[in-house]
Design a protein around this motif. Sequence first.
Motif, mmCIF file in Angstrom:
data_model
loop_
_atom_site.group_PDB
_atom_site.id
_atom_site.type_symbol
_atom_site.label_atom_id
_atom_site.label_comp_id
_atom_site.label_asym_id
_atom_site.label_seq_id
_atom_site.Cartn_x
_atom_site.Cartn_y
_atom_site.Cartn_z
ATOM 1 N N ASN A 82 0.804 -1.224 0.000
ATOM 2 C CA ASN A 82 0.000 0.000 0.000
ATOM 3 C C ASN A 82 0.833 1.270 0.000
ATOM 4 O O ASN A 82 0.304 2.342 -0.265
ATOM 5 C CB ASN A 82 -0.949 0.014 1.205
ATOM 6 N N ASP A 83 2.102 1.155 0.307
ATOM 7 C CA ASP A 83 2.985 2.327 0.320
ATOM 8 C C ASP A 83 3.421 2.621 -1.109
ATOM 9 O O ASP A 83 4.247 1.918 -1.683
ATOM 10 C CB ASP A 83 4.199 2.064 1.213
ATOM 11 N N TRP A 84 2.883 3.676 -1.698
ATOM 12 C CA TRP A 84 3.106 4.003 -3.104
ATOM 13 C C TRP A 84 4.591 4.165 -3.417
ATOM 14 O O TRP A 84 5.071 3.643 -4.419
ATOM 15 C CB TRP A 84 2.353 5.297 -3.464
ATOM 16 N N ILE A 85 5.317 4.851 -2.578
ATOM 17 C CA ILE A 85 6.748 5.096 -2.824
ATOM 18 C C ILE A 85 7.535 3.785 -2.817
ATOM 19 O O ILE A 85 8.364 3.549 -3.701
ATOM 20 C CB ILE A 85 7.332 6.091 -1.790
ATOM 21 N N LYS A 86 7.290 2.924 -1.846
ATOM 22 C CA LYS A 86 7.995 1.644 -1.793
ATOM 23 C C LYS A 86 7.652 0.784 -3.004
ATOM 24 O O LYS A 86 8.520 0.126 -3.588
ATOM 25 C CB LYS A 86 7.666 0.893 -0.506
ATOM 26 N N TYR A 88 6.611 1.865 -5.958
ATOM 27 C CA TYR A 88 7.208 2.515 -7.127
ATOM 28 C C TYR A 88 8.694 2.183 -7.227
ATOM 29 O O TYR A 88 9.181 1.779 -8.280
ATOM 30 C CB TYR A 88 7.000 4.033 -7.043
ATOM 31 N N ARG A 89 9.412 2.352 -6.126
ATOM 32 C CA ARG A 89 10.857 2.062 -6.111
ATOM 33 C C ARG A 89 11.130 0.589 -6.390
ATOM 34 O O ARG A 89 12.063 0.242 -7.109
ATOM 35 C CB ARG A 89 11.476 2.475 -4.785
ATOM 36 N N GLY A 90 10.320 -0.283 -5.806
ATOM 37 C CA GLY A 90 10.479 -1.719 -6.034
ATOM 38 C C GLY A 90 10.241 -2.084 -7.494
ATOM 39 O O GLY A 90 11.002 -2.864 -8.080
ATOM 40 N N ASN A 91 9.195 -1.504 -8.079
ATOM 41 C CA ASN A 91 8.906 -1.769 -9.484
ATOM 42 C C ASN A 91 10.005 -1.218 -10.388
ATOM 43 O O ASN A 91 10.422 -1.873 -11.345
ATOM 44 C CB ASN A 91 7.552 -1.181 -9.889
ATOM 45 N N ARG A 92 10.480 -0.038 -10.082
ATOM 46 C CA ARG A 92 11.559 0.573 -10.867
ATOM 47 C C ARG A 92 12.819 -0.301 -10.799
ATOM 48 O O ARG A 92 13.474 -0.552 -11.803
ATOM 49 C CB ARG A 92 11.827 1.986 -10.341
ATOM 50 N N LYS A 93 13.116 -0.807 -9.607
ATOM 51 C CA LYS A 93 14.297 -1.661 -9.418
ATOM 52 C C LYS A 93 14.163 -2.943 -10.248
ATOM 53 O O LYS A 93 15.118 -3.381 -10.893
ATOM 54 C CB LYS A 93 14.462 -1.986 -7.930
ATOM 55 N N LYS A 94 12.974 -3.560 -10.229
ATOM 56 C CA LYS A 94 12.747 -4.774 -11.007
ATOM 57 C C LYS A 94 12.908 -4.511 -12.501
ATOM 58 O O LYS A 94 13.528 -5.302 -13.211
ATOM 59 C CB LYS A 94 11.346 -5.336 -10.736
ATOM 60 N N ILE A 95 12.359 -3.417 -12.988
ATOM 61 C CA ILE A 95 12.472 -3.075 -14.409
ATOM 62 C C ILE A 95 13.929 -2.867 -14.793
ATOM 63 O O ILE A 95 14.390 -3.338 -15.829
ATOM 64 C CB ILE A 95 11.629 -1.829 -14.742
ATOM 65 N N ASN A 96 14.667 -2.170 -13.942
ATOM 66 C CA ASN A 96 16.058 -1.848 -14.255
ATOM 67 C C ASN A 96 16.975 -3.069 -14.307
ATOM 68 O O ASN A 96 18.047 -3.005 -14.898
ATOM 69 C CB ASN A 96 16.608 -0.821 -13.274
ATOM 70 N N GLU A 117 -9.050 -0.850 -10.069
ATOM 71 C CA GLU A 117 -9.224 0.601 -10.172
ATOM 72 C C GLU A 117 -8.593 1.339 -8.999
ATOM 73 O O GLU A 117 -9.152 2.307 -8.479
ATOM 74 C CB GLU A 117 -10.692 0.948 -10.354
ATOM 75 N N ILE A 118 -7.407 0.857 -8.588
ATOM 76 C CA ILE A 118 -6.692 1.502 -7.482
ATOM 77 C C ILE A 118 -5.282 1.935 -7.894
ATOM 78 O O ILE A 118 -4.463 2.253 -7.047
ATOM 79 C CB ILE A 118 -6.617 0.572 -6.245
ATOM 80 N N MET A 119 -5.000 1.960 -9.193
ATOM 81 C CA MET A 119 -3.659 2.314 -9.653
ATOM 82 C C MET A 119 -3.548 3.828 -9.808
ATOM 83 O O MET A 119 -4.309 4.445 -10.553
ATOM 84 C CB MET A 119 -3.322 1.639 -10.979
ATOM 85 N N PRO A 120 -2.564 4.411 -9.112
ATOM 86 C CA PRO A 120 -2.338 5.853 -9.260
ATOM 87 C C PRO A 120 -1.861 6.180 -10.678
ATOM 88 O O PRO A 120 -1.192 5.361 -11.315
ATOM 89 C CB PRO A 120 -1.230 6.163 -8.254
ATOM 90 N N PRO A 121 -2.171 7.368 -11.168
ATOM 91 C CA PRO A 121 -1.775 7.753 -12.527
ATOM 92 C C PRO A 121 -0.259 7.667 -12.764
ATOM 93 O O PRO A 121 0.174 7.337 -13.861
ATOM 94 C CB PRO A 121 -2.252 9.195 -12.658
ATOM 95 N N GLY A 122 0.529 7.925 -11.746
ATOM 96 C CA GLY A 122 1.982 7.886 -11.893
ATOM 97 C C GLY A 122 2.514 6.509 -12.241
ATOM 98 O O GLY A 122 3.590 6.371 -12.827
#
Length: 156
Positions: A82-86, A88-96, A117-122
């Motif tokens: 539920n922590d958007w920042i964590k 986001y960072r986790g997803n970015r790390k996996k992609i990289n 329908e709970i995905m933030p636009p970012g």
Amino acid sequence: MLKVGEVVFVPKYGAGIVTSIENKELYGKIYNYIVITFVINDMKFYIPKERLNLYSIRAISDKDKINTALKTIDEDITEINNDWIKRYRGNRKKINTGDILKIAEVIRDLYYMKNMEIMPPGEEKILEEAENMIIGEIMMVFNLNIDTAYELVRKS
């Protein structure tokens, strides 16, 4: 060493083809560049030959690994961070990492959020980036056009 015509995957960018090896003069010095053209957006990427090892370029995945990635996308998940920042960072790390299975996990999780329908636009941008990376590999390995490759991923 990469050769013209070789199909590769560049983490953070996706699947492409080595289209040429060129010499270019820059500030009075001649540099040797490997030119990779990406399949999704036809963008050309020039990598100085002496810096090639910094990009973690790999061969594209085989059919078995892609099929495993598609099964990963299709898996059910029961909870999401539920922590958007964590997240986001986790997803970015996996992609990289450029690892197709980790990229598939990102897609799976973001599809879940989108469907609920709970995905933030970012996070739409991250989903698009992850999809494009897998789509490029699918296009090259299965010799599909972009629309068919997207259908294959999105139906998973």
